[in-house]
Motif scaffolding. Structure first.
Motif, PDB file in Angstrom:
ATOM      1  N   LEU A 131      -5.449   2.466   7.196  1.00  0.00           N
ATOM      2  CA  LEU A 131      -4.378   2.548   6.194  1.00  0.00           C
ATOM      3  C   LEU A 131      -4.038   1.170   5.629  1.00  0.00           C
ATOM      4  O   LEU A 131      -3.779   1.027   4.424  1.00  0.00           O
ATOM      5  N   LEU A 132      -4.058   0.170   6.464  1.00  0.00           N
ATOM      6  CA  LEU A 132      -3.752  -1.182   5.991  1.00  0.00           C
ATOM      7  C   LEU A 132      -4.804  -1.684   5.010  1.00  0.00           C
ATOM      8  O   LEU A 132      -4.518  -2.526   4.157  1.00  0.00           O
ATOM      9  N   CYS A 133      -6.023  -1.136   5.116  1.00  0.00           N
ATOM     10  CA  CYS A 133      -7.096  -1.522   4.187  1.00  0.00           C
ATOM     11  C   CYS A 133      -6.909  -0.900   2.796  1.00  0.00           C
ATOM     12  O   CYS A 133      -7.593  -1.297   1.843  1.00  0.00           O
ATOM     13  N   LEU A 134      -6.027   0.090   2.698  1.00  0.00           N
ATOM     14  CA  LEU A 134      -5.850   0.771   1.411  1.00  0.00           C
ATOM     15  C   LEU A 134      -4.963  -0.003   0.442  1.00  0.00           C
ATOM     16  O   LEU A 134      -4.843   0.379  -0.722  1.00  0.00           O
ATOM     17  N   GLY A 135      -4.318  -1.062   0.920  1.00  0.00           N
ATOM     18  CA  GLY A 135      -3.498  -1.879   0.037  1.00  0.00           C
ATOM     19  C   GLY A 135      -2.314  -1.127  -0.527  1.00  0.00           C
ATOM     20  O   GLY A 135      -1.635  -0.365   0.160  1.00  0.00           O
ATOM     21  N   SER A 136      -2.071  -1.301  -1.832  1.00  0.00           N
ATOM     22  CA  SER A 136      -0.897  -0.702  -2.465  1.00  0.00           C
ATOM     23  C   SER A 136      -1.034   0.803  -2.651  1.00  0.00           C
ATOM     24  O   SER A 136      -0.075   1.473  -3.044  1.00  0.00           O
ATOM     25  N   ARG A 137      -2.197   1.372  -2.353  1.00  0.00           N
ATOM     26  CA  ARG A 137      -2.422   2.815  -2.533  1.00  0.00           C
ATOM     27  C   ARG A 137      -2.183   3.602  -1.245  1.00  0.00           C
ATOM     28  O   ARG A 137      -2.554   4.767  -1.151  1.00  0.00           O
ATOM     29  N   LYS A 138      -1.569   2.964  -0.259  1.00  0.00           N
ATOM     30  CA  LYS A 138      -1.510   3.570   1.065  1.00  0.00           C
ATOM     31  C   LYS A 138      -0.391   4.577   1.253  1.00  0.00           C
ATOM     32  O   LYS A 138      -0.415   5.358   2.204  1.00  0.00           O
ATOM     33  N   ALA A 139       0.636   4.602   0.399  1.00  0.00           N
ATOM     34  CA  ALA A 139       1.857   5.365   0.680  1.00  0.00           C
ATOM     35  C   ALA A 139       1.584   6.851   0.937  1.00  0.00           C
ATOM     36  O   ALA A 139       1.996   7.400   1.960  1.00  0.00           O
ATOM     37  N   SER A 140       0.881   7.507   0.017  1.00  0.00           N
ATOM     38  CA  SER A 140       0.649   8.943   0.181  1.00  0.00           C
ATOM     39  C   SER A 140      -0.240   9.220   1.391  1.00  0.00           C
ATOM     40  O   SER A 140      -0.042  10.212   2.112  1.00  0.00           O
ATOM     41  N   SER A 141      -1.211   8.331   1.647  1.00  0.00           N
ATOM     42  CA  SER A 141      -2.070   8.495   2.813  1.00  0.00           C
ATOM     43  C   SER A 141      -1.290   8.294   4.101  1.00  0.00           C
ATOM     44  O   SER A 141      -1.514   8.988   5.101  1.00  0.00           O
ATOM     45  N   LEU A 142      -0.352   7.357   4.105  1.00  0.00           N
ATOM     46  CA  LEU A 142       0.511   7.162   5.261  1.00  0.00           C
ATOM     47  C   LEU A 142       1.355   8.409   5.513  1.00  0.00           C
ATOM     48  O   LEU A 142       1.493   8.854   6.668  1.00  0.00           O
ATOM     49  N   GLY A 143       1.891   8.973   4.442  1.00  0.00           N
ATOM     50  CA  GLY A 143       2.687  10.188   4.588  1.00  0.00           C
ATOM     51  C   GLY A 143       1.885  11.332   5.169  1.00  0.00           C
ATOM     52  O   GLY A 143       2.359  12.055   6.057  1.00  0.00           O
ATOM     53  N   MET A 144       0.650  11.493   4.691  1.00  0.00           N
ATOM     54  CA  MET A 144      -0.226  12.554   5.206  1.00  0.00           C
ATOM     55  C   MET A 144      -0.536  12.319   6.680  1.00  0.00           C
ATOM     56  O   MET A 144      -0.533  13.255   7.485  1.00  0.00           O
ATOM     57  N   THR A 145      -0.779  11.066   7.043  1.00  0.00           N
ATOM     58  CA  THR A 145      -1.095  10.731   8.440  1.00  0.00           C
ATOM     59  C   THR A 145       0.095  10.988   9.350  1.00  0.00           C
ATOM     60  O   THR A 145      -0.038  11.607  10.415  1.00  0.00           O
ATOM     61  N   LEU A 146       1.265  10.534   8.945  1.00  0.00           N
ATOM     62  CA  LEU A 146       2.462  10.726   9.767  1.00  0.00           C
ATOM     63  C   LEU A 146       2.777  12.206   9.938  1.00  0.00           C
ATOM     64  O   LEU A 146       3.197  12.637  11.013  1.00  0.00           O
ATOM     65  N   SER A 147       2.575  12.971   8.883  1.00  0.00           N
ATOM     66  CA  SER A 147       2.821  14.407   8.975  1.00  0.00           C
ATOM     67  C   SER A 147       1.881  15.051   9.991  1.00  0.00           C
ATOM     68  O   SER A 147       2.306  15.882  10.815  1.00  0.00           O
ATOM     69  N   SER A 148       0.604  14.668   9.957  1.00  0.00           N
ATOM     70  CA  SER A 148      -0.372  15.217  10.905  1.00  0.00           C
ATOM     71  C   SER A 148      -0.044  14.807  12.331  1.00  0.00           C
ATOM     72  O   SER A 148      -0.144  15.616  13.271  1.00  0.00           O
ATOM     73  N   VAL A 149       0.356  13.555  12.507  1.00  0.00           N
ATOM     74  CA  VAL A 149       0.683  13.064  13.850  1.00  0.00           C
ATOM     75  C   VAL A 149       1.905  13.800  14.407  1.00  0.00           C
ATOM     76  O   VAL A 149       1.916  14.230  15.572  1.00  0.00           O
TER      77      VAL A 149
END
Length: 600
Positions: A131-149
């Motif tokens: 996720l840290l490699c995604l730079g400024s595009r990470k927000a939605s991916s972070l949300g998807m990850t946190l939801s899955s976790v």
């Protein structure tokens, strides 16, 4: 065979640019590579993926090897563990972040609680790096990850005892600790965004990304406040000095502050106008009511983040804002929600002075809904300790109202409770207030006693001194109400002199005789005659069937009691007749006292 296929496809693709790989190439690489790992040929696969000539192939297709690699890493007992770990790390360093994210999230889904905890512990750190490699595009991916976790965390059993939390028997504490470590770099970034926003105006391009990152972290905090934090019972420091779950709750509140969310504003959300959330989520979705209720419980019951609250807020203001949260918790049927609602209500009340809540507060819906919910807790909650605590907290709330508010509250509860025991309890409170009024004693200056004497008292007495169904009233069902009503009337006759008539009872007595005492006498006689007949019939049947123990069914009101033997039924009938004798004895005593007083 699989190793040969893998070598062939790799050799063929070495001469091709990435965009020339066919679907067949992808399929062959995936199937043969996974089979090699599953068959124990991980050393050969490692040699292939580390070969400098194959890095473009690994970058494009390597993430497909994740499923068998993760299975080996989870089991930890495979002889090829070191080879698989080396492949796994190289794939993480080489493959594209988006594809890695998809592959890792697919492997996160587990069903067994033991595997869930191990899987999260293994994958959260790689997910963080991706996720840290995604730079400024990470927000939605972070949300998807946190939801899955969090979906995985929700499958873990909750610790209920001190020992279960200490030993972390269900691994929930470990997962919560890992989760906090996972979100730390994103919280720091969001915090920096908040500081930058405070220092200067946001640029149009950067603003959306910053808002989205903070919003995803806010959603994460709100979800954790509902589960697990609303459902677990945190241990006080005196009970458990080091509590992982308490630490987790503290960290969640710290994250809220770090991303620019004021904890006091969230707790007092029902009374304070919330800031506008710019289009990303509606307020009720962004700030779920159950999450805010859980937050209020953490603050007021466990005193987390208490140092962030300004002292300007009065105890009455805190109570008013918490009533929304209390009402929500007490309206549920789950025992853990009821318990937290009672705890929050009690903590909110103890700081309020007795006789200080004015009657106009009862115009606020929650101040009437909460007593209704309390009645349900006291009468139908399965747990005895919660029913007992509900009664204690109800009395505490009554004590906080001024006399006018008590008067109005008693009227409302008599009208809405529909439970003889609760009505009896309210009538007992009315008697206590009348006693205080006659003694001209009230702990709070400015509280008028006029509501429980004279003209104001009489309408309340008329609601109390009556039978719900006239002479046909089920006296056993309404026993608590009837006995407390008689005790109140007896007290008034003894305490209030005919010449003083402070309560107005002596001018009202003839009406009470017609609407309450006479119907009650008739009801007692009818009920006694009915039960005596039932007793006679039961005893006759019992004598006729002395050698055969019959099993009978008995109903009280609309509720059918468990099957009873004839001897048990005879005992119940004798008990009912004794109850009618007790009611009649109090009636006779009231008549005697009335006659004596009127002749003085």
């Amino acid at each position: 065979m699989a190793l040969e296929q893998l070598s062939d496809v790799v050799q063929r693709c070495q001469a091709l640019p990435e965009d020339s790989y066919t679907t067949e190439d992808h399929d062959v690489f995936t199937i043969s590579g996974r089979t090699c790992i599953e068959e124990g040929n991980s050393a050969q696969v490692l040699s292939i993926v580390l070969d400098e000539k194959n890095q473009d192939i690994v970058r494009c297709m390597g993430w497909n090897l994740l499923p068998p690699l993760i299975q080996v890493l989870l089991k930890k007992e495979d002889k090829k563990l070191s080879h698989c770990l080396a492949i796994f790390n190289h794939v993480l360093q080489t493959c594209r972040p988006k594809e890695l994210l998809i592959g890792l999230l697919e492997q996160l889904e587990q069903d067994d609680p033991d595997t869930i905890a191990t899987s999260l512990h293994l994958l959260l750190n790689p997910l963080q790096k991706v996720l840290l490699c995604l730079g400024s595009r990470k927000a939605s991916s972070l949300g998807m990850t946190l939801s899955s976790v969090l979906d995985q965390v929700a499958k873990l059993p909750l610790p209920h005892t001190k020992e279960q939390e200490e030993d972390d028997v269900f691994s929930l504490c470990r997962c919560c600790t890992d989760l906090i470590d996972f979100v730390k770099p994103f919280v720091l970034e969001a915090r920096q965004n908040v500081l930058n926003t405070e220092a200067q105006n946001e640029s149009e391009q950067g603003g959306d990304n910053e808002d989205e990152l903070q919003t995803e972290l806010l959603k994460f905090c709100m979800k954790t406040l509902r589960h697990p934090l609303l459902e677990v019972q945190l241990k006080d420091p005196d009970t458990l000095a080091v509590s992982p779950l308490r630490n987790f709750a503290t960290e969640i509140l710290n994250i809220l502050s770090a991303i620019g969310e004021s904890v006091p504003s969230l707790v007092y959300q029902p009374l304070l106008k919330r800031k506008q959330v710019p289009g990303f989520l509606e307020e009720e979705v962004c700030y779920p009511k159950e999450s805010l209720a859980s937050l209020a419980h953490l603050v007021f019951v466990h005193h987390l983040a208490a140092d962030t609250f300004p002292s300007v807020f009065s105890p009455v203001f805190c109570l008013r804002s918490n009533m929304e949260h209390i009402c929500l918790l007490l309206s549920r049927t789950e025992e853990f929600r009821i318990q937290k609602g009672l705890e929050l209500y009690e903590k909110s009340l103890v700081r309020v002075e007795d006789c200080s809540l004015h009657a106009d507060l009862l115009e606020i819906k929650t101040f009437l809904t909460v007593p209704q919910n309390m009645v349900k807790v006291m009468t139908i909650c399965p747990r005895h300790d919660l029913r007992t605590r509900g009664l204690k907290v109800l009395q505490l709330s009554i004590d906080k109202f001024d006399t006018e508010a008590k008067y109005n509250l008693f009227q409302y509860m008599l009208k809405t409770s529909n439970h003889s025991g609760v009505e009896g309890y309210v009538i007992k409170n009315i008697k206590n207030q009348i006693d205080m009024a006659l003694q001209s004693v009230c702990p709070q200056p400015g509280n008028s006693n006029a509501w429980f004497v004279g003209a104001h008292l009489l309408p309340l007495l008329r609601k109390v001194l009556r039978l719900p169904d006239g002479p046909e009233t089920d006296l056993l069902h309404y026993l608590d109400r009837v006995m407390e009503s008689l005790n109140l009337l007896r007290y008034l006759v003894i305490r209030d002199k005919v010449t003083d008539n402070q309560t107005g009872i002596w001018t009202e007595l003839y009406k009470i005789e017609d609407t309450f005492l006479k119907p009650l006498r008739v009801g007692v006689n009818m009920s006694r005659a009915h039960y005596e007949r039932e007793l006679h019939n039961t005893m006759a049947t019992n004598r006729a069937k002395a050698k055969e123990e019959s099993v009978l069914s008995v109903s009280v009101g609309d509720e059918k009691l468990p099957n009873m033997t004839s001897e048990s039924q005879i005992q119940a009938l004798h008990s009912a007749l004794h109850t009618f004798d007790m009611i009649e004895s109090v009636l006779v005593r009231i008549e005697e006292l009335t006659e004596v007083k009127e002749n003085l």
